[in-house]
Scaffold this motif. Structure first.
Motif, short mmCIF file in Angstrom:
data_model
loop_
_atom_site.label_atom_id
_atom_site.label_comp_id
_atom_site.label_asym_id
_atom_site.label_seq_id
_atom_site.Cartn_x
_atom_site.Cartn_y
_atom_site.Cartn_z
N UNK A 160 46.73 33.23 51.06
CA UNK A 160 45.61 33.97 51.62
C UNK A 160 45.02 34.93 50.60
N UNK A 161 45.89 35.57 49.82
CA UNK A 161 45.42 36.49 48.80
C UNK A 161 44.57 35.76 47.75
N UNK A 162 45.02 34.60 47.30
CA UNK A 162 44.26 33.84 46.32
C UNK A 162 42.90 33.42 46.87
N UNK A 163 42.86 33.11 48.16
CA UNK A 163 41.60 32.65 48.76
C UNK A 163 40.54 33.75 48.78
N UNK A 164 40.96 35.01 48.94
CA UNK A 164 39.96 36.07 49.02
C UNK A 164 39.54 36.57 47.64
N UNK A 165 40.28 36.19 46.58
CA UNK A 165 39.90 36.62 45.24
C UNK A 165 38.65 35.87 44.79
N UNK A 166 37.73 36.55 44.12
CA UNK A 166 36.62 35.82 43.49
C UNK A 166 37.17 34.76 42.54
N UNK A 167 36.48 33.65 42.45
CA UNK A 167 37.00 32.54 41.67
C UNK A 167 37.32 32.94 40.24
N UNK A 168 36.45 33.75 39.63
CA UNK A 168 36.68 34.16 38.24
C UNK A 168 37.83 35.12 38.06
N UNK A 169 38.36 35.67 39.14
CA UNK A 169 39.44 36.65 39.06
C UNK A 169 40.82 36.01 39.18
N UNK A 170 40.89 34.81 39.73
CA UNK A 170 42.19 34.22 40.05
C UNK A 170 43.03 33.98 38.80
N UNK A 171 42.43 33.44 37.75
CA UNK A 171 43.20 33.19 36.53
C UNK A 171 43.71 34.49 35.92
N UNK A 172 42.89 35.54 35.99
CA UNK A 172 43.34 36.83 35.47
C UNK A 172 44.57 37.32 36.22
N UNK A 173 44.52 37.26 37.54
CA UNK A 173 45.64 37.75 38.34
C UNK A 173 46.89 36.91 38.10
N UNK A 174 46.75 35.61 38.07
CA UNK A 174 47.91 34.73 38.00
C UNK A 174 48.53 34.66 36.60
N UNK A 175 47.76 34.98 35.56
CA UNK A 175 48.37 34.86 34.23
C UNK A 175 47.66 35.66 33.13
N UNK A 176 46.33 35.62 33.09
CA UNK A 176 45.64 36.04 31.87
C UNK A 176 45.67 37.55 31.63
N UNK A 177 45.62 38.35 32.70
CA UNK A 177 45.72 39.80 32.50
C UNK A 177 47.07 40.16 31.91
N UNK A 178 48.14 39.60 32.45
CA UNK A 178 49.48 39.86 31.92
C UNK A 178 49.62 39.32 30.48
N UNK A 179 49.00 38.19 30.20
CA UNK A 179 49.09 37.62 28.86
C UNK A 179 48.50 38.60 27.84
N UNK A 180 47.33 39.15 28.15
CA UNK A 180 46.71 40.10 27.25
C UNK A 180 47.49 41.41 27.18
N UNK A 181 47.93 41.90 28.35
CA UNK A 181 48.57 43.22 28.45
C UNK A 181 49.89 43.24 27.68
N UNK A 182 50.67 42.16 27.78
CA UNK A 182 51.98 42.11 27.16
C UNK A 182 51.98 41.37 25.81
N UNK A 183 50.80 41.01 25.31
CA UNK A 183 50.69 40.32 24.03
C UNK A 183 51.53 39.03 24.02
N UNK A 184 51.38 38.25 25.09
CA UNK A 184 52.17 37.02 25.23
C UNK A 184 51.48 35.83 24.55
#
Length: 362
Positions: A338-362
């Motif tokens: 349900x949470x993924x469904x309410x996220x704007x489409x462009x935000x889902x990848x950030x939440x699921x991986x890309x924000x953490x990838x940038x933040x932690x230098x992964x």
């Protein structure tokens, strides 16, 4: 394959992109587990006193409380989350996790002996490297520090902060001094010097009350009020100039959800406009500083029905603030689908991986 948090669906049906889990836990199975990572004098101290480990862990996570662990994630003969194989079966494999940030809150802050606390932090960090990080390349970790002693904490960060498996320094959110105060600056210098993230995590055993006003009578009071402590720490770090002194500092807020952020930000921006003369170094609205320097793991979501959840996400004002985290093994009845469904489409990848990838230098 399905598992807890993937009820009645599969990972690929829920989300087909990359997954980075910003918050999974490792628990020390027993004090004896750490003996081989300690000097003999500290082993003797523990054995002579019959000391089984820091008492603060049971305060923060009552062993039999339903919030401490999902039933299906409990282990028959060891504390939850104390076995790498269980983490692999429960989270890493079914979620097809690319990377996971491993956090170990061992309540070292409940020790009053400064040398013993520092020695125990060293032991936990060496145990994390040897028995977790080196055994599964999907894991990166948070190093543990003696949180009552900022200089000793800085020394420990410099000792192991260069290990490629460590990407974060973990601090319990409850502290005897607010984290914006200057006593903590040696610790922040070491965090920035080693290009690490500061992770603020549920827990802490200060001498004072675990609330903003006094001692609660019931665990539910303490549990529900913990977000107030997180908010107080954010306010302190902004108002006391930490972010100006350390403009490269990155802070992850773990285990506190995110639904409280918009109302906090509105209030802080409002009061800053009237009182900014008192803190002239805060030269931008506090919410802007939060969006730049802080990131939040999503658990517990606790966002209510979809329409309300969508409005809260909109009020965040950015698509780069939230990081997916299962908070394994703790129990949160969050509906990830349900949470993924309410996220704007462009935000889902950030939440699921890309924000953490940038933040932690992964």
């Amino acid at each position: 394959m399905t598992t807890a948090l993937l009820e009645n669906t599969t990972r690929t049906e829920l989300w087909s992109g990359s997954v980075i889990d910003a918050d999974v836990h490792a628990n020390v199975p027993s004090m004896e587990t750490l003996y081989k990572y300690q000097d003999r004098v500290w082993v003797q101290w523990a054995q002579e006193r019959g000391w089984a480990g820091p008492s603060g862990l049971k305060v923060a996570y009552p062993p039999n409380a339903p919030t401490t662990s999902r039933d299906e994630w409990r282990l028959a003969d060891a504390p939850p989350a104390s076995d790498l194989g269980a983490l692999q079966r429960h989270i890493l494999d079914p979620w097809q996790v690319e990377k996971a940030v491993l956090n170990c809150y061992y309540a070292i802050d409940s020790l009053r002996h400064p040398d013993w606390a520092a020695a125990l932090a060293r032991a936990v960090n060496d145990w994390l490297v040897a028995e977790w990080l080196d055994r599964d390349p999907r894991l990166v970790g948070s190093l543990v520090v003696p949180a009552r002693d900022p200089q000793a904490a800085a020394d420990e960060i410099d000792r192991v902060g260069g290990h490629p498996g460590f990407r974060q320094v973990m601090l319990p959110v409850r502290s005897e001094q607010l984290y914006g105060q200057r006593a903590w600056w040696p610790l922040y210098e070491a965090v920035v010097r080693n290009d690490l993230v500061l992770g603020m995590h549920w827990g802490g055993t200060p001498d004072g009350a675990p609330s903003t006003s006094g001692f609660p009578s019931w665990y539910v009071e303490e549990y529900a009020a913990e977000t107030q402590v997180y908010a107080a720490q954010v306010i302190s770090m902004i108002a006391e100039g930490v972010l100006r002194k350390f403009p490269e500092l990155r802070v992850s807020m773990l285990d506190c959800g995110f639904t409280w952020i918009p109302t906090w930000g509105w209030r802080m921006n409002k009061e800053w406009k009237g009182l900014r003369r008192e803190i002239p170094w805060v030269d931008r609205p506090p919410m802007d500083l939060l969006r730049e320097h802080f990131r939040f793991s999503i658990a517990p979501i606790d966002a209510g029905p979809p329409a309300q959840m969508a409005k809260i996400v909109e009020w965040l004002g950015t698509d780069d603030l939230l990081m997916f985290g299962t908070d394994y093994p703790h129990r949160h009845d969050d509906d990830i689908a349900e949470f993924l469904q309410v996220l704007p489409e462009g935000m889902r990848a950030n939440v699921m991986s890309e924000t953490a990838r940038r933040w932690y230098r992964l």
